[in-house]
Design a protein around this motif. Structure first.
Motif, PDB file in Angstrom:
ATOM      1  N   THR A  11       0.820  -1.214   0.000  1.00 53.00           N
ATOM      2  CA  THR A  11       0.000   0.000   0.000  1.00 53.00           C
ATOM      3  C   THR A  11       0.853   1.263   0.000  1.00 53.00           C
ATOM      4  O   THR A  11       0.393   2.320  -0.417  1.00 53.00           O
ATOM      5  N   LYS A  12       2.087   1.158   0.448  1.00 51.69           N
ATOM      6  CA  LYS A  12       2.959   2.332   0.567  1.00 51.69           C
ATOM      7  C   LYS A  12       3.917   2.503  -0.614  1.00 51.69           C
ATOM      8  O   LYS A  12       4.541   3.545  -0.751  1.00 51.69           O
ATOM      9  N   SER A  13       4.036   1.477  -1.432  1.00 44.63           N
ATOM     10  CA  SER A  13       5.045   1.519  -2.496  1.00 44.63           C
ATOM     11  C   SER A  13       4.430   1.215  -3.859  1.00 44.63           C
ATOM     12  O   SER A  13       3.948   0.102  -4.104  1.00 44.63           O
ATOM     13  N   LYS A  14       4.452   2.192  -4.765  1.00 44.07           N
ATOM     14  CA  LYS A  14       3.981   1.983  -6.133  1.00 44.07           C
ATOM     15  C   LYS A  14       4.865   0.965  -6.856  1.00 44.07           C
ATOM     16  O   LYS A  14       4.380   0.161  -7.664  1.00 44.07           O
ATOM     17  N   GLU A  15       6.140   1.009  -6.555  1.00 43.52           N
ATOM     18  CA  GLU A  15       7.067   0.070  -7.176  1.00 43.52           C
ATOM     19  C   GLU A  15       6.744  -1.363  -6.767  1.00 43.52           C
ATOM     20  O   GLU A  15       6.765  -2.283  -7.592  1.00 43.52           O
ATOM     21  N   ALA A  16       6.423  -1.545  -5.491  1.00 38.94           N
ATOM     22  CA  ALA A  16       6.062  -2.879  -5.007  1.00 38.94           C
ATOM     23  C   ALA A  16       4.766  -3.357  -5.655  1.00 38.94           C
ATOM     24  O   ALA A  16       4.617  -4.536  -5.991  1.00 38.94           O
ATOM     25  N   GLN A  17       3.826  -2.441  -5.832  1.00 39.41           N
ATOM     26  CA  GLN A  17       2.565  -2.792  -6.487  1.00 39.41           C
ATOM     27  C   GLN A  17       2.812  -3.254  -7.915  1.00 39.41           C
ATOM     28  O   GLN A  17       2.226  -4.244  -8.374  1.00 39.41           O
ATOM     29  N   GLN A  18       3.690  -2.539  -8.616  1.00 35.31           N
ATOM     30  CA  GLN A  18       3.991  -2.891  -9.994  1.00 35.31           C
ATOM     31  C   GLN A  18       4.698  -4.241 -10.086  1.00 35.31           C
ATOM     32  O   GLN A  18       4.432  -5.034 -10.993  1.00 35.31           O
ATOM     33  N   GLN A  19       5.564  -4.504  -9.141  1.00 35.68           N
ATOM     34  CA  GLN A  19       6.261  -5.793  -9.113  1.00 35.68           C
ATOM     35  C   GLN A  19       5.265  -6.937  -8.880  1.00 35.68           C
ATOM     36  O   GLN A  19       5.355  -7.988  -9.524  1.00 35.68           O
ATOM     37  N   LEU A  20       4.342  -6.716  -7.951  1.00 35.11           N
ATOM     38  CA  LEU A  20       3.343  -7.745  -7.674  1.00 35.11           C
ATOM     39  C   LEU A  20       2.404  -7.929  -8.860  1.00 35.11           C
ATOM     40  O   LEU A  20       1.987  -9.051  -9.162  1.00 35.11           O
ATOM     41  N   TYR A  21       2.070  -6.828  -9.533  1.00 36.99           N
ATOM     42  CA  TYR A  21       1.229  -6.890 -10.735  1.00 36.99           C
ATOM     43  C   TYR A  21       1.883  -7.786 -11.789  1.00 36.99           C
ATOM     44  O   TYR A  21       1.245  -8.683 -12.359  1.00 36.99           O
ATOM     45  N   LYS A  22       3.175  -7.580 -12.034  1.00 43.58           N
ATOM     46  CA  LYS A  22       3.898  -8.376 -13.024  1.00 43.58           C
ATOM     47  C   LYS A  22       4.022  -9.830 -12.585  1.00 43.58           C
ATOM     48  O   LYS A  22       3.881 -10.755 -13.395  1.00 43.58           O
ATOM     49  N   ARG A  23       4.263 -10.031 -11.289  1.00 44.82           N
ATOM     50  CA  ARG A  23       4.385 -11.394 -10.782  1.00 44.82           C
ATOM     51  C   ARG A  23       3.049 -12.137 -10.887  1.00 44.82           C
ATOM     52  O   ARG A  23       3.012 -13.318 -11.265  1.00 44.82           O
ATOM     53  N   SER A  24       1.960 -11.440 -10.576  1.00 48.86           N
ATOM     54  CA  SER A  24       0.635 -12.050 -10.677  1.00 48.86           C
ATOM     55  C   SER A  24       0.316 -12.431 -12.114  1.00 48.86           C
ATOM     56  O   SER A  24      -0.236 -13.510 -12.377  1.00 48.86           O
ATOM     57  N   LEU A  25       0.677 -11.553 -13.056  1.00 47.16           N
ATOM     58  CA  LEU A  25       0.463 -11.860 -14.468  1.00 47.16           C
ATOM     59  C   LEU A  25       1.252 -13.095 -14.889  1.00 47.16           C
ATOM     60  O   LEU A  25       0.763 -13.923 -15.667  1.00 47.16           O
ATOM     61  N   LEU A  26       2.461 -13.233 -14.369  1.00 44.55           N
ATOM     62  CA  LEU A  26       3.285 -14.396 -14.704  1.00 44.55           C
ATOM     63  C   LEU A  26       2.636 -15.687 -14.205  1.00 44.55           C
ATOM     64  O   LEU A  26       2.598 -16.692 -14.923  1.00 44.55           O
ATOM     65  N   VAL A  27       2.116 -15.647 -12.975  1.00 46.97           N
ATOM     66  CA  VAL A  27       1.425 -16.823 -12.435  1.00 46.97           C
ATOM     67  C   VAL A  27       0.203 -17.157 -13.278  1.00 46.97           C
ATOM     68  O   VAL A  27      -0.062 -18.325 -13.593  1.00 46.97           O
ATOM     69  N   VAL A  28      -0.548 -16.129 -13.666  1.00 46.05           N
ATOM     70  CA  VAL A  28      -1.722 -16.332 -14.509  1.00 46.05           C
ATOM     71  C   VAL A  28      -1.323 -16.947 -15.849  1.00 46.05           C
ATOM     72  O   VAL A  28      -1.977 -17.871 -16.347  1.00 46.05           O
ATOM     73  N   ILE A  29      -0.247 -16.453 -16.436  1.00 46.81           N
ATOM     74  CA  ILE A  29       0.231 -16.974 -17.721  1.00 46.81           C
ATOM     75  C   ILE A  29       0.551 -18.466 -17.622  1.00 46.81           C
ATOM     76  O   ILE A  29       0.107 -19.272 -18.446  1.00 46.81           O
ATOM     77  N   ILE A  30       1.294 -18.844 -16.598  1.00 46.40           N
ATOM     78  CA  ILE A  30       1.676 -20.263 -16.428  1.00 46.40           C
ATOM     79  C   ILE A  30       0.439 -21.128 -16.225  1.00 46.40           C
ATOM     80  O   ILE A  30       0.287 -22.194 -16.837  1.00 46.40           O
ATOM     81  N   SER A  31      -0.462 -20.649 -15.373  1.00 49.45           N
ATOM     82  CA  SER A  31      -1.682 -21.410 -15.100  1.00 49.45           C
ATOM     83  C   SER A  31      -2.540 -21.567 -16.341  1.00 49.45           C
ATOM     84  O   SER A  31      -3.093 -22.644 -16.607  1.00 49.45           O
ATOM     85  N   GLN A  32      -2.667 -20.493 -17.129  1.00 48.15           N
ATOM     86  CA  GLN A  32      -3.517 -20.539 -18.311  1.00 48.15           C
ATOM     87  C   GLN A  32      -2.956 -21.437 -19.407  1.00 48.15           C
ATOM     88  O   GLN A  32      -3.707 -22.015 -20.184  1.00 48.15           O
TER      89      GLN A  32
END
Length: 430
Positions: A11-32
């Motif tokens: 919640t305090k770091s935009k950079e951390a949010q962006q990193q998690l966004y990219k990581r979540s997309l990667l997990v979604v890609i592998i799962s799909q």
């Protein structure tokens, strides 16, 4: 340490949010990639399996109908689980349940038990609904200009497994013969393994959960601005209610048309002398048309707008239906063109409709609403699957295709109505 404190870093770091966004997309890609292979079973051989077991063509739509009805039921449950516990547990449970259903189909076909086959086809539908709802997991931390693109990334990842699946019908049939199960169930063996792997991918790697993080970010924002005025909140929800309805209708109509025509294509082609390998190729290309254009569709939806792409969906589906009504059923080439267009039209409708829904919902209730909408999307598939067999049995495949064309064109006046209401609302506000 509490869950909320765990999320405070994001919640305090935009950079951390962006990193998690990219990581979540990667997990979604592998799962799909895994789950895409699971989609192929019911589509490619489901109708043929029922026809082989019953000898009744009018029941050929039952596998798609049952699996999509199961998808509707599980979409509600996955949405509620995701709302309460996050995408990780909701999607993980949905995929594993779908995998168990696929293994159950093999058992039911092996012992020749038709009622049991119907039950497991219903359970198998949980994999389909989970595959569809996985597209939302990549959007939870996306901004408004990234949402359709995030959906498209999830969908294009499905292409790898989804295109390979139908073309593995014959090899998996040989595997099935080798281990002593009906050859048509070999692809369900692939589906079971694929869905279970997809579910485990979410359970093991989607942590922290992007939906729970996005929810915490929104709560922090609201606290920081000391909440909006009551009147503003009411106006916000009224303005977005129309978007939820329109987005939902786009998803329902485009999916219903696609499922109806797709369901009876294998039977239609078989009647005209097409080989199982040719049918598998057509369905594989159709699924490629469903998912591969996502490379461009998401960007187009974000750049030129949701309404334009909804109209493009209606026109493309209508062309596909008209073509399917006139071309020779035994022609792998022409049926491939028709089914590719059917997939592309569905793709346009899915991504633009999904983007409209996401734009129109609040992150605090989004998963529940998304799950509820996907219930109706799956029910549209159920109706399409059931009706397709009946229509073809009594009126022919051409009549089914013409009906699909007519329904597809309804998307155009729907968008015109939405734009009119939006313009009228903006004038009244001014």
């Amino acid at each position: 340490m509490s869950r909320r404190q765990d999320y405070s870093y994001y919640t305090k770091s935009k950079e951390a949010q962006q990193q998690l966004y990219k990581r979540s997309l990667l997990v979604v890609i592998i799962s799909q990639i895994f789950s895409g292979a699971g989609l192929a079973a019911g589509i490619t051989v489901g109708a043929l399996l029922i026809q082989d077991m019953t000898g009744n063509e009018s029941l050929a739509g039952m596998p798609i109908a049952l699996s999509t009805f199961g998808s509707a039921f599980s979409a509600y449950l996955v949405g509620r689980l995701s709302q309460r516990y996050g995408r990780r547990f909701g999607l993980g449970a949905g995929f594993i349940t779908g995998g168990m259903g696929a293994f159950g189909v093999i058992i039911a076909a092996f012992i020749g038990n038709l009622p049991l086959l119907f039950i497991f086809l219903f359970i198998y539908g949980a994999g389909t609904s989970s595959n569809m709802q996985a597209r939302y997991a990549g959007t939870d931390l996306a901004n408004e200009k990234q949402r359709a693109t995030a959906v498209s990334i999830a969908l294009v990842s499905t292409t790898v497994g989804a295109v390979a699946g139908p073309n593995l019908v014959l090899p998996m049939g040989h595997v099935a013969d080798f281990i002593g199960i009906p050859s048509l169930t070999g692809v369900f063996l692939l589906a079971g393994v694929a869905y279970v792997l997809s579910g485990l991918t979410f359970l093991l790697f989607l942590n922290p959960d992007p939906l729970m993080v996005a929810r915490e970010i929104e709560l922090v924002k609201r606290r920081d601005r000391n909440d909006a005025e009551d009147g503003e909140i009411v106006h916000h929800h009224k303005a977005n209610k129309m978007g939820i309805w329109v987005g939902g209708i786009v998803l329902v109509l485009s999916h219903g048309v696609m499922v109806a025509i797709m369901t009876m294509t294998p039977v239609h082609m078989q009647h005209h002398g097409a080989a199982i390998s040719g049918i598998g190729l057509v369905i594989g290309l159709h699924i490629a048309g469903m998912f591969l254009p996502s490379i461009f569709t998401g960007v187009l939806v974000d750049r030129i707008g949701r309404p334009v792409m909804v109209i493009a969906s209606g026109v493309t589906l209508a062309i596909s239906g008209t073509l399917a009504a006139y071309v020779a059923g035994g022609s792998v080439f022409w049926m491939s063109i028709s089914l590719i267009l059917l997939g592309v039209g569905w793709n346009f409708g899915l991504i633009s409709g999904t983007a409209i829904v996401i734009d129109s919902t609040d992150v605090l209730t989004r998963a529940k609403i998304q799950g509820s909408i996907d219930v109706f999307v799956a029910l549209a598939g159920t109706v399409g699957g059931l009706a397709s067999g009946i229509v073809v049995a009594y009126s022919g495949f051409s009549m089914l295709s013409f009906l699909g064309t007519y329904i597809s064109l309804l998307l155009i006046p729907l968008i015109i109505w939405m734009r009119y209401k939006q313009k009228k609302s903006s004038v009244q506000t001014v």
